[in-house]
Design an enzyme around this catalytic site. Structure first.
Site, mmCIF file in Angstrom:
data_model
loop_
_atom_site.group_PDB
_atom_site.id
_atom_site.type_symbol
_atom_site.label_atom_id
_atom_site.label_comp_id
_atom_site.label_asym_id
_atom_site.label_seq_id
_atom_site.Cartn_x
_atom_site.Cartn_y
_atom_site.Cartn_z
ATOM 1 N N GLU A 83 11.416 169.322 41.785
ATOM 2 C CA GLU A 83 11.143 167.880 41.645
ATOM 3 C C GLU A 83 10.297 167.600 40.397
ATOM 4 O O GLU A 83 9.203 168.165 40.245
ATOM 5 C CB GLU A 83 10.422 167.379 42.900
ATOM 6 N N LYS A 272 4.144 164.764 52.934
ATOM 7 C CA LYS A 272 5.218 165.338 52.101
ATOM 8 C C LYS A 272 4.682 165.563 50.687
ATOM 9 O O LYS A 272 4.975 166.583 50.051
ATOM 10 C CB LYS A 272 6.422 164.392 52.099
ATOM 11 N N ASP A 288 6.786 182.243 53.165
ATOM 12 C CA ASP A 288 7.829 181.562 53.939
ATOM 13 C C ASP A 288 7.472 180.075 54.067
ATOM 14 O O ASP A 288 6.638 179.692 54.881
ATOM 15 C CB ASP A 288 7.888 182.255 55.318
ATOM 16 N N HIS A 385 7.307 159.112 37.230
ATOM 17 C CA HIS A 385 8.445 159.825 37.793
ATOM 18 C C HIS A 385 9.699 159.584 36.953
ATOM 19 O O HIS A 385 10.416 160.519 36.611
ATOM 20 C CB HIS A 385 8.664 159.313 39.210
HETATM 21 C C1 MEV Z 1 7.032 162.246 46.242
HETATM 22 O O1 MEV Z 1 7.674 163.501 46.242
HETATM 23 C C2 MEV Z 1 5.720 162.317 46.991
HETATM 24 C C3 MEV Z 1 5.003 160.970 47.186
HETATM 25 O O2 MEV Z 1 5.885 160.049 47.786
HETATM 26 C C4 MEV Z 1 3.805 161.253 48.076
HETATM 27 C C5 MEV Z 1 3.090 160.016 48.550
HETATM 28 O O3 MEV Z 1 3.702 158.946 48.677
HETATM 29 O O4 MEV Z 1 1.886 160.158 48.870
HETATM 30 C C6 MEV Z 1 4.567 160.406 45.860
#
Ligand code: MEV
Length: 428
Positions: A83, A272, A288, A385
């Site tokens: 990513e 995430k 892992d 991004h």
């Molecule tokens: C993107 O991979 C992760 C985010 O969405 C985490 C978040 O929103 O805190 C930027």
């Protein structure tokens, strides 16, 4: 299409079958697989051997994030991830905390769990008595298997009988608690459990009036007592960003974390983002990541509602930001001594113990979380991004160097989108 004996075919025969069956013998498809073969045959064989039915290699980028100050020691952290923005975000966060004392970490404990799940069709009191009499025999039956682990400072810490009959009739567990030193310990734990289950079955046949049936014996990937905590702090004044005063920034930052603490929909995305950093280091060090993910999310839901793994608060004009999570990883065993890039990662990290690596991984997770929240409460995440994504889109369109320059200039102050890029370059 079904196939028999596929695993017994040579790699070439497997590819032939696949191309005939699904690709109409397309030579381009064959080239795609072959172009990722390694020139060094021995290295290719090593990779082929990691799993079954290997056809080729699947590359992920291997990057580093420098300037991580963790417990007063500086690290350059290896990260494997597909990513865009993640490594840039980690590096930026590391740099931000570098002159503010860096990351402070602490390993709470390293206890791992494994269970023999079994049924006993008889009196619970008889089983309790049986376990009391035979506890030592069960432990003695796996003493030999523990010798090496004991030398390294690990081994079985305790075993207990647990009555689960209110959940499922006749269901019990013998819960084993382990310390697996610098290993993740999955193989050791599962081998011990399988041997101990055999002993349990035999002893039960000799001594119990009811029938004892082993259902399964397996480690638990949930390790709530193998946990690490990492924190950073700084005066709120140091957080002044653009038009936001340090105080306003810190308040917004804390609010963003509070939302993840009370709102599961947000907490999943929030965590995430933490796992973006955690997994990237976990993969680079040959650990892992599925186990790490399952463990982290189970912990985030431990009180019945899924919540944030991180926490922030302001006390006396200082922002305190921390992350606490379970983490079961190793720096010996598995592929750590076999995969050349994993060995490289561990050397880059100055040959950490499992304790050290837990702390490094958690710091990367907190850095990632800081970077995400920072973007979310200021410019939004799309700006950074999409800049990184522009490169992927340009690659996809096979852009020439001139087109790249044109696109990079054009999007300096505009939102990147695939349509806008195609319009700019006159592509359909
Ligand atoms: C993107 O991979 C992760 C985010 O969405 C985490 C978040 O929103 O805190 C930027």
């Amino acid at each position: 299409m079904q196939v028999n004996g596929f695993s017994k075919l040579s790699k070439e025969a497997k590819i032939d079958w696949l191309l005939q069956t699904y690709f109409n013998n397309d030579s381009h498809a064959r080239r795609i697989l072959e172009q990722y073969w390694h020139n060094d045959e021995a290295l290719q064989e090593l990779h082929d051997g990691f799993i079954e039915n290997t056809l080729t290699n699947f590359y992920l980028p291997y990057a580093v994030a420098p300037n991580f100050l963790i417990n007063d020691k500086t690290y350059t952290i290896p990260m494997v991830i597909e990513e865009s923005s993640v490594v840039a975000a980690a590096s930026k966060a590391a740099k931000f905390w570098l002159d503010k004392g860096g990351f402070k970490t602490e390993v709470t404990d390293t206890e791992k769990l494994g269970h023999i799940h079994f049924t006993y069709a008889g009196k619970t009191s008889e089983l309790i008595d049986f376990f009391r009499r035979n506890r030592l025999k069960i432990l003695q039956s796996v003493a030999g298997m523990q010798a090496n682990m004991k030398k390294r400072g690990g081994g079985i810490k305790d075993i207990n009988l647990i009555d689960k009959t209110t959940a499922i009739p006749d269901y019990y567990q013998i819960e084993f608690k382990f310390d697996t030193a610098d290993a993740m310990g999955a193989n050791f734990i599962n081998s011990v459990l399988e041997e101990a289950a055999e002993t349990l079955k035999n002893l039960a046949q000799e001594q119990l009036s009811g029938k004892l049936d082993i259902v399964m014996r397996i480690l638990s990937n949930y390790t709530p007592d193998c946990r690490v905590k990492v924190s950073v702090n700084c005066p709120v004044d140091a957080l002044q960003t653009g038009s936001l005063s340090g105080e306003a920034y810190a308040k917004k930052f804390v609010q963003a974390i509070q939302i993840a603490e009370v709102e599961p929909c947000r907490a999943v995305t929030h965590n995430k983002g933490i796992m973006n950093g955690v997994d990237a280091v976990v993969i680079a060090t040959g650990n892992d990541f599925r186990a790490v993910e399952a463990n982290a999310h189970a912990y985030a839901g431990r009180n019945g509602q899924y919540t944030s793994l991180s926490h922030a608060e302001i006390r006396e004009d200082i922002l305190y930001f921390s992350l606490e999570m379970p983490l079961a990883i190793g720096t010996v065993g598995g592929i750590t001594a076999i995969h050349p890039l994993v060995k490289f990662s561990l050397q880059l990290l100055q040959n950490p113990s499992a304790h050290d690596l837990m702390q490094i991984i958690a710091a990367t997770g907190l850095a990632q979380n800081f970077a995400a929240i920072n973007s979310l409460i200021t410019d939004g995440i799309q700006k950074g991004h999409m800049k990184m994504h522009l490169n992927n889109l340009l690659n996809f369109l096979n852009a020439t160097p001139d087109e790249r320059l044109k696109a990079e200039r054009y999007f300096t102050d505009k939102k990147v989108s695939f349509k806008a890029l195609k319009d700019l370059l006159g592509r359909v």
